[in-house]
Design a protein around this motif. Structure first.
Motif, PDB file in Angstrom:
ATOM      1  N   LYS A 108     -12.756   2.461 -24.124  1.00 18.70           N
ATOM      2  CA  LYS A 108     -11.169   2.359 -24.216  1.00 18.70           C
ATOM      3  C   LYS A 108     -10.757   3.931 -24.236  1.00 18.70           C
ATOM      4  O   LYS A 108     -10.586   4.412 -25.309  1.00 18.70           O
ATOM      5  CB  LYS A 108     -10.488   1.922 -25.631  1.00 18.70           C
ATOM      6  N   PHE A 124      -6.809  -5.213 -27.800  1.00 17.14           N
ATOM      7  CA  PHE A 124      -8.019  -5.417 -28.563  1.00 17.14           C
ATOM      8  C   PHE A 124      -8.739  -6.893 -28.061  1.00 17.14           C
ATOM      9  O   PHE A 124      -8.249  -7.722 -27.791  1.00 17.14           O
ATOM     10  CB  PHE A 124      -7.288  -5.746 -30.129  1.00 17.14           C
ATOM     11  N   VAL A 125      -9.895  -6.591 -28.024  1.00 21.04           N
ATOM     12  CA  VAL A 125     -10.721  -7.738 -27.268  1.00 21.04           C
ATOM     13  C   VAL A 125     -11.973  -8.303 -28.523  1.00 21.04           C
ATOM     14  O   VAL A 125     -12.101  -7.411 -29.596  1.00 21.04           O
ATOM     15  CB  VAL A 125     -11.668  -7.210 -26.119  1.00 21.04           C
ATOM     16  N   ASP A 173     -14.051   3.512 -29.050  1.00 20.56           N
ATOM     17  CA  ASP A 173     -12.430   3.460 -29.032  1.00 20.56           C
ATOM     18  C   ASP A 173     -12.059   4.806 -29.456  1.00 20.56           C
ATOM     19  O   ASP A 173     -11.782   5.723 -28.586  1.00 20.56           O
ATOM     20  CB  ASP A 173     -12.292   2.596 -30.332  1.00 20.56           C
ATOM     21  N   SER A 174     -11.484   5.270 -30.546  1.00 15.76           N
ATOM     22  CA  SER A 174     -11.413   6.549 -31.113  1.00 15.76           C
ATOM     23  C   SER A 174     -12.469   7.526 -30.714  1.00 15.76           C
ATOM     24  O   SER A 174     -12.300   8.648 -30.694  1.00 15.76           O
ATOM     25  CB  SER A 174     -10.990   6.802 -32.537  1.00 15.76           C
ATOM     26  N   GLY A 175     -13.787   6.972 -30.932  1.00 14.80           N
ATOM     27  CA  GLY A 175     -15.078   7.784 -30.697  1.00 14.80           C
ATOM     28  C   GLY A 175     -15.457   8.451 -31.829  1.00 14.80           C
ATOM     29  O   GLY A 175     -16.327   9.076 -31.983  1.00 14.80           O
ATOM     30  N   THR A 207     -16.795   6.939 -34.918  1.00 18.13           N
ATOM     31  CA  THR A 207     -18.311   6.419 -35.229  1.00 18.13           C
ATOM     32  C   THR A 207     -19.382   7.045 -34.523  1.00 18.13           C
ATOM     33  O   THR A 207     -20.223   7.540 -34.979  1.00 18.13           O
ATOM     34  CB  THR A 207     -18.118   4.918 -34.898  1.00 18.13           C
ATOM     35  N   GLU A 209     -23.766   0.801 -28.582  1.00 20.08           N
ATOM     36  CA  GLU A 209     -22.679   0.395 -29.320  1.00 20.08           C
ATOM     37  C   GLU A 209     -21.800  -0.820 -28.504  1.00 20.08           C
ATOM     38  O   GLU A 209     -22.052  -0.720 -27.251  1.00 20.08           O
ATOM     39  CB  GLU A 209     -21.870   1.540 -29.705  1.00 20.08           C
ATOM     40  N   ASP A 210     -20.937  -1.570 -29.039  1.00 18.97           N
ATOM     41  CA  ASP A 210     -20.317  -2.407 -28.586  1.00 18.97           C
ATOM     42  C   ASP A 210     -19.135  -2.003 -27.523  1.00 18.97           C
ATOM     43  O   ASP A 210     -18.802  -2.135 -26.431  1.00 18.97           O
ATOM     44  CB  ASP A 210     -19.658  -3.425 -29.363  1.00 18.97           C
TER      45      ASP A 210
HETATM   46  P1  IMP Z   1     -14.503   4.057 -32.973  1.00 18.73           P
HETATM   47  O1  IMP Z   1     -14.934   4.859 -33.994  1.00 18.73           O
HETATM   48  O2  IMP Z   1     -12.763   4.116 -33.117  1.00 18.73           O
HETATM   49  O3  IMP Z   1     -14.762   4.449 -31.568  1.00 18.73           O
HETATM   50  O4  IMP Z   1     -14.370   2.653 -33.269  1.00 18.73           O
HETATM   51  C1  IMP Z   1     -15.303   1.817 -32.608  1.00 18.73           C
HETATM   52  C2  IMP Z   1     -15.631   0.500 -33.561  1.00 18.73           C
HETATM   53  O5  IMP Z   1     -14.115  -0.022 -33.693  1.00 18.73           O
HETATM   54  C3  IMP Z   1     -16.331  -0.451 -32.908  1.00 18.73           C
HETATM   55  O6  IMP Z   1     -17.534  -0.614 -33.092  1.00 18.73           O
HETATM   56  C4  IMP Z   1     -15.602  -1.778 -33.141  1.00 18.73           C
HETATM   57  O7  IMP Z   1     -16.005  -2.283 -34.408  1.00 18.73           O
HETATM   58  C5  IMP Z   1     -14.053  -1.463 -33.567  1.00 18.73           C
HETATM   59  N1  IMP Z   1     -13.336  -1.852 -32.577  1.00 18.73           N
HETATM   60  C6  IMP Z   1     -12.536  -0.731 -31.475  1.00 18.73           C
HETATM   61  N2  IMP Z   1     -11.860  -1.602 -30.809  1.00 18.73           N
HETATM   62  C7  IMP Z   1     -12.133  -2.736 -30.718  1.00 18.73           C
HETATM   63  C8  IMP Z   1     -11.596  -3.956 -30.117  1.00 18.73           C
HETATM   64  O8  IMP Z   1     -10.950  -4.049 -29.266  1.00 18.73           O
HETATM   65  N3  IMP Z   1     -12.024  -5.195 -30.791  1.00 18.73           N
HETATM   66  C9  IMP Z   1     -12.960  -5.208 -31.692  1.00 18.73           C
HETATM   67  N4  IMP Z   1     -13.480  -3.970 -32.295  1.00 18.73           N
HETATM   68  C10 IMP Z   1     -12.870  -3.083 -31.981  1.00 18.73           C
END
Ligand code: IMP
Ligand code: MG
Length: 182
Positions: free
Chosen positions: A133, A154-155, A105-107, A109, A101-102
């Motif tokens: 993050k 945010f990147v 963030d929240s974790g 997904t 995964e790229d």
């Molecule tokens: P999570 O489920 O909150 O961990 O979200 C993960 C997804 O949120 C990543 O796969 C990204 O698509 C998106 N995301 C989270 N932070 C960023 C950021 O800083 N830039 C762009 N996309 C982000």
């Protein structure tokens, strides 16, 4: 000519830094997975540049596959539900799986995807995220393999988008503040 670099306030992680880190992670994966022929799973769409570089930096044979997931509703405020838009082709029972995964963030997904795959009798399901993050985490999960830990900023670039833009930027950067409000 439109140049994406003009939209950045700064480059946070350069091409060279990214590629050095990719090589490091690839070597670690080679050592750990050896001759087990793992299934490398790219999470669409954000992982694609990282995924393509990572699998080519690895020296062991791997199977590749893809998944696409989206969270329901408002993207900025995660509802906690994950919709599978594209599932794996591969049967992962008895296989080692690495979700690529790229960013974590929240974790949400990755913890949902991990749960779904764990029910399919994989030998193991690990997570490899280029960026982490940790300050944003809402779930009890950390990447098993990770590239860079970053602040709560945010990147974009190297797969990461803002409104589907900037994924093809070869570096990771921060947009000029005025662009976010548009
Ligand atoms: P999570 O489920 O909150 O961990 O979200 C993960 C997804 O949120 C990543 O796969 C990204 O698509 C998106 N995301 C989270 N932070 C960023 C950021 O800083 N830039 C762009 N996309 C982000
Ligand atoms: Mg995204």
């Amino acid at each position: 000519m439109y140049n994406m670099y003009d939209d950045l306030s700064y480059v946070m992680i350069s091409k060279d830094e990214i590629q050095a880190k990719v090589a490091e992670i690839a070597q670690k994966l080679d050592e750990i997975y050896g001759d087990t022929y793992p299934v490398m799973v790219g999470i669409l769409k954000g992982s694609t540049p990282f995924f393509a570089d990572l699998i080519r930096a690895m020296k062991i044979p791997v199977q590749i596959d893809f998944m696409a997931a989206s969270s329901y509703g408002n993207a900025s405020k995660s509802s906690g539900f994950i919709n599978i838009k594209k599932d794996l082709d591969a049967d992962i029972s008895g296989r080692h799986v690495v979700l690529v995964e790229d960013i974590m963030d929240s974790g949400r997904t990755l913890s949902h995807l991990k749960e779904i795959l764990a029910d399919r009798n994989a030998l193991s399901v690990k997570v490899c995220a280029l960026l982490d993050k940790p300050s944003r985490r809402e779930m009890d999960i950390t990447p098993d393999f990770k590239g860079f830990e970053i602040e709560n900023e945010f990147v974009v670039g190297y797969g990461l988008d803002y409104a589907e833009k900037y994924r093809n930027l070869p570096e990771i950067g921060v947009l000029k503040p005025e662009l976010y409000s548009k």
